[in-house]
Design an enzyme around this catalytic site. Structure first.
Site, short mmCIF file in Angstrom:
data_model
loop_
_atom_site.label_atom_id
_atom_site.label_comp_id
_atom_site.label_asym_id
_atom_site.label_seq_id
_atom_site.Cartn_x
_atom_site.Cartn_y
_atom_site.Cartn_z
N ASP A 87 0.82 -1.21 0.00
CA ASP A 87 0.00 0.00 0.00
C ASP A 87 0.86 1.26 0.00
O ASP A 87 0.36 2.36 -0.28
CB ASP A 87 -1.01 0.01 1.16
CG ASP A 87 -0.40 -0.34 2.51
OD1 ASP A 87 0.60 -1.07 2.56
OD2 ASP A 87 -0.95 0.12 3.54
N HIS A 114 4.95 -2.33 11.82
CA HIS A 114 4.55 -3.68 12.15
C HIS A 114 5.23 -4.72 11.28
O HIS A 114 4.88 -5.92 11.36
CB HIS A 114 3.02 -3.82 12.05
CG HIS A 114 2.48 -3.70 10.65
ND1 HIS A 114 1.78 -4.73 10.07
CD2 HIS A 114 2.59 -2.75 9.71
CE1 HIS A 114 1.44 -4.37 8.84
NE2 HIS A 114 1.92 -3.17 8.62
FE1 FEO Z 1 -0.06 0.57 5.51
FE2 FEO Z 1 1.76 -2.02 6.72
O1 FEO Z 1 1.01 -0.92 5.41
#
Ligand code: FEO
Length: 402
Positions: free
Chosen positions: A86, A148
């Protein structure tokens, strides 16, 4: 407010050049009922720098916003704070089109980008605590491994006191507003909490270390600019206080009762359990799985102290909707929960023992083997359910007061 595909200046040297995704409703299994944004930032230093890119279909939106500030071919540097698609999906195309001098990422980021895009472009590693000379300005880096992903890092622009925090402190919220103070406070809190529960909960110990480190660094912060949702400028305390509380996973009196039902019997039991929970001093939150999404269950579990799960038995198994939720929750590793199982069955009744096994595996402290009822509960059965709710509430009150 943003104009059509124009950049939004957020500080002296930084423009938001990201994209708004009004339509996404499923973000790798997370229900994004309010859409999202993919934030990218342009630093207009001597060496013009793009911090992160956007999901592949939004490439042209990103480039149009960059072009509203500078000629995209004038961008000298791209910094990738996080390799997930993303934020990097259009990176190979963008590199081809604007031909920056350098692409930088954390050490783990160089490996992640190589594994995603192979030899499409070169990536140079920056050091944790290192700096990058942008000519008249400087950019600093702070690795945030496993927040993360292993590659995740923050970038900090001291001249403008802006922290680019990639996914951390983000939320899935499409909006024409670019700043936190343009968003309703309740929406801001709910979406920040849902994001924490669904993305960061398993990494809560690392969140605690990060908060300590950020505190020690005492970075002056005018803006915290995440890769999703609004930029924090007025209410960052809400995010910090939330992350501090959520990462401790301390129980509250909230008791989440998740259940599915076949002919209404398990639902009746759930309502009786809720009565017992409330009578014992807990705050029940019933989540019928017909119409509820796994990611909303995860969001409700944040700050909960109890998890009670109801299932009918079908074909010698618990209900499949519960399987979906458990698979998801096990990965998120909620902690410090007391709980119990319950459910109606016809003749074999494996559902409740199966739920008990999974709850034990999730380290939920079970108060009993739960309540099972053949077919339709009578008043006596519902009394058992009320007692079970009251017992869980009693344990919860003890935990919270301990
Ligand atoms: Fe918004 Fe971990 O990607």
């Amino acid at each position: 407010m943003l104009t059509s595909f124009g950049a939004v200046q957020i500080s002296d040297h930084v423009h938001w050049v990201g994209a708004v995704d009004w339509e996404i409703r499923d973000f790798h299994g997370y229900a994004t009922q309010r859409g999202t944004t993919y934030n990218a930032y342009l630093i207009t230093a001597d060496r013009i720098t793009l911090v992160d890119t956007v999901k592949a279909p939004f490439r042209d939106e990103l480039l149009a916003r960059v072009a509203s500030v500078v000629d995209p071919s004038d961008v000298d540097i791209i910094v990738s704070n996080h390799a997930e698609m993303d934020h990097s999906g259009c990176l190979p195309d963008v590199v081809d089109m604007i031909k920056p001098e350098r692409v930088y990422a954390s050490k783990m980021g160089t490996k992640a980008l190589q594994s995603h895009f192979h030899d499409r472009f070169e990536v140079e590693a920056v050091e944790d605590g290192g700096t990058l000379d942008l000519g008249d300005l400087e950019l600093r880096f702070l690795e945030t491994r496993m927040l993360h992903w292993p590659d995740s890092m923050f970038s900090y622009l001291p001249s403008d006191e802006v922290l680019f925090s990639q996914d951390a402190f983000g939320m899935h919220l499409a909006s024409t507003e670019r700043f936190d103070d343009g968003v309703d406070e309740g929406v801001l809190y709910d979406e920040a909490a849902k994001y924490y529960a669904n993305i960061l909960m398993p990494y809560s110990p690392m969140v605690r270390k990060l908060l300590t480190r950020v505190n020690e660094l005492a970075l002056p912060l005018k803006l915290v600019a995440p890769d999703h949702g609004p930029i924090w400028r007025s209410r960052f305390d809400m995010a910090i206080e939330g992350y501090d509380r959520w990462s401790q996973q301390q129980p509250t009196l909230k008791a989440v009762v998740v259940y599915d039902t076949m002919w209404g019997s398990t639902a009746k039991m759930a309502r009786a359990i809720a009565d017992g929970l409330a009578a014992g001093g807990a705050r029940p939150r019933l989540i019928p799985l017909q119409g509820s999404h796994r990611s909303d269950v995860a969001a409700e579990l944040l700050e909960a102290g109890a998890l009670m799960v109801g299932t009918p038995t079908i074909n010698n198994n618990m209900f499949p909707s519960l399987g979906d939720v458990f698979l998801y929750l096990e990965g998120l590793r909620p902690r410090n929960l007391v709980g119990a199982a319950f459910g109606s069955y016809g003749w074999s009744g494996e559902g409740v023992p199966q739920v008990n096994d999974i709850l034990r595996k999730m380290k939920v402290d079970l108060v009993s083997e739960g309540v099972r009822v053949q077919f339709v509960p009578d008043e006596g059965d519902l009394d058992e359910c009320r007692k079970l709710g009251k017992t869980v509430a009693g344990r919860l009150v003890e935990m919270v007061e301990a």
